[in-house]
Write a protein that holds these residues in place. Structure first.
Motif, mmCIF file in Angstrom:
data_model
loop_
_atom_site.group_PDB
_atom_site.id
_atom_site.type_symbol
_atom_site.label_atom_id
_atom_site.label_comp_id
_atom_site.label_asym_id
_atom_site.label_seq_id
_atom_site.Cartn_x
_atom_site.Cartn_y
_atom_site.Cartn_z
ATOM 1 N N THR A 79 0.822 -1.195 0.000
ATOM 2 C CA THR A 79 0.000 0.000 0.000
ATOM 3 C C THR A 79 0.858 1.248 0.000
ATOM 4 N N ASP A 80 0.244 2.357 -0.357
ATOM 5 C CA ASP A 80 0.905 3.661 -0.315
ATOM 6 C C ASP A 80 0.461 4.467 0.900
ATOM 7 N N ARG A 81 -0.249 3.860 1.821
ATOM 8 C CA ARG A 81 -0.687 4.561 3.026
ATOM 9 C C ARG A 81 0.512 4.934 3.893
ATOM 10 N N THR A 82 0.313 5.991 4.654
ATOM 11 C CA THR A 82 1.322 6.368 5.643
ATOM 12 C C THR A 82 1.058 5.606 6.936
ATOM 13 N N ALA A 83 1.997 5.703 7.868
ATOM 14 C CA ALA A 83 1.874 4.946 9.126
ATOM 15 C C ALA A 83 0.630 5.327 9.900
ATOM 16 N N ASP A 84 0.231 6.598 9.841
ATOM 17 C CA ASP A 84 -0.939 7.049 10.603
ATOM 18 C C ASP A 84 -2.241 6.514 10.030
ATOM 19 N N GLU A 85 -2.226 6.013 8.806
ATOM 20 C CA GLU A 85 -3.448 5.568 8.145
ATOM 21 C C GLU A 85 -3.596 4.053 8.117
ATOM 22 N N VAL A 100 3.422 -3.131 3.721
ATOM 23 C CA VAL A 100 4.676 -2.563 3.225
ATOM 24 C C VAL A 100 4.360 -1.683 2.026
ATOM 25 N N GLY A 101 5.357 -0.896 1.624
ATOM 26 C CA GLY A 101 5.175 -0.022 0.475
ATOM 27 C C GLY A 101 5.107 -0.788 -0.830
ATOM 28 N N SER A 102 4.495 -0.176 -1.802
ATOM 29 C CA SER A 102 4.322 -0.836 -3.099
ATOM 30 C C SER A 102 5.650 -1.113 -3.788
ATOM 31 N N ASP A 103 6.690 -0.349 -3.450
ATOM 32 C CA ASP A 103 7.988 -0.525 -4.098
ATOM 33 C C ASP A 103 8.961 -1.332 -3.250
ATOM 34 N N THR A 104 8.443 -2.125 -2.312
ATOM 35 C CA THR A 104 9.305 -2.943 -1.446
ATOM 36 C C THR A 104 10.062 -3.980 -2.288
ATOM 37 N N ALA A 105 11.317 -4.200 -1.961
ATOM 38 C CA ALA A 105 12.154 -5.145 -2.705
ATOM 39 C C ALA A 105 11.603 -6.563 -2.594
#
Length: 243
Positions: A79-85, A100-105
């Motif tokens: 996801t592209d959400r921030t930690a607060d979301e 995790v972020g969408s661009d995680t290895a």
């Protein structure tokens, strides 16, 4: 162990699949939610790795469906959400292991996936917690004796008896109290009592009509038995003859 990968980007999907294969997973890789839902229904999935949105639509329902099929399912959300979301998502999706972020290895995703399915204690605790929550949500059964003492025992068949059940009484009680407070002289009557009284009045009228019919029949019978009564002259006729 079987993993279902749902990613919008084909290159990212291939790289994720290769990382999971290196960790010993069997892979199912799709790019549409419809196919993912179909696979969830026909197969047992141990791990979900998916984008939070596919073609603009949230994929949360897939995780929920997978958990109903396999309560020990673990899900990883990209996801592209921030930690607060992100806090509310863990309550919304019980099977969610991590985000995790969408661009995680891909290599990091592989390690996270292996950790998700290896943490059996967390999955067992989650299943037990869900079972407790389901039991708490069940409607408690009321003691029939309590209802009987309160005069609210529901009949076996409301449609035949016409008597209100305790649910009807509970719903109507506030409105009845409000009416009583507005007009102290107003009195409430049970529906079955009103119907019984009206039935008695109808029976009384029917009896009176039967009596009247009986009297009329007896009078008519007298005239039939004594034909001379029809020939009796009126007092006016006697007076005319006397004159």
């Amino acid at each position: 162990m079987k993993a279902l990968i749902l990613r919008a980007d084909a290159k990212a999907s291939v790289e994720t699949a290769q990382a999971l294969i290196d960790k010993g997973f069997q892979i199912l890789s799709v790019d549409t939610q419809a196919v993912a839902h179909a696979l969830i229904r026909v197969d047992t999935i141990d791990l979900l790795v998916m984008d939070e949105r596919i073609e603009g639509q949230l994929t949360h329902a897939i995780a929920l469906s997978g958990e109903r099929r396999n309560p020990y399912l673990s899900a990883i959300l990209l996801t592209d959400r921030t930690a607060d979301e992100t806090d509310d998502l863990y309550d919304l999706i019980p099977s969610l292991y991590g985000m995790v972020g969408s661009d995680t290895a891909p290599q990091l995703l592989g390690k996270l996936a292996l950790s998700a399915v290896s943490n059996v204690e967390t999955a067992v605790a989650r299943v037990a917690q869900n079972a407790s929550a389901d039991q708490a949500d069940e409607t408690p059964q009321l003691d029939p004796m309590v209802l009987a003492r309160a005069g609210m025992m529901p009949p076996r068949d409301d449609s035949e008896s016409g008597a209100p059940c305790y649910a009807d009484v509970a719903i109507a009680a506030p409105a009845m109290a409000e009416v009583a407070a507005t007009d102290p002289a107003f009195t409430f009557h049970r529906m079955e009592d009103v119907v019984a009284e009206q039935s008695q009045e109808v029976d009384k009228r029917a009896v009176l009509e039967d009596v009247e019919d009986a009297i009329s029949a007896e009078v008519a019978a007298l005239f039939h038995k004594h034909p001379l009564l029809h020939r009796v002259q009126s007092p006016q006729s006697f007076a005319a003859k006397a004159g």
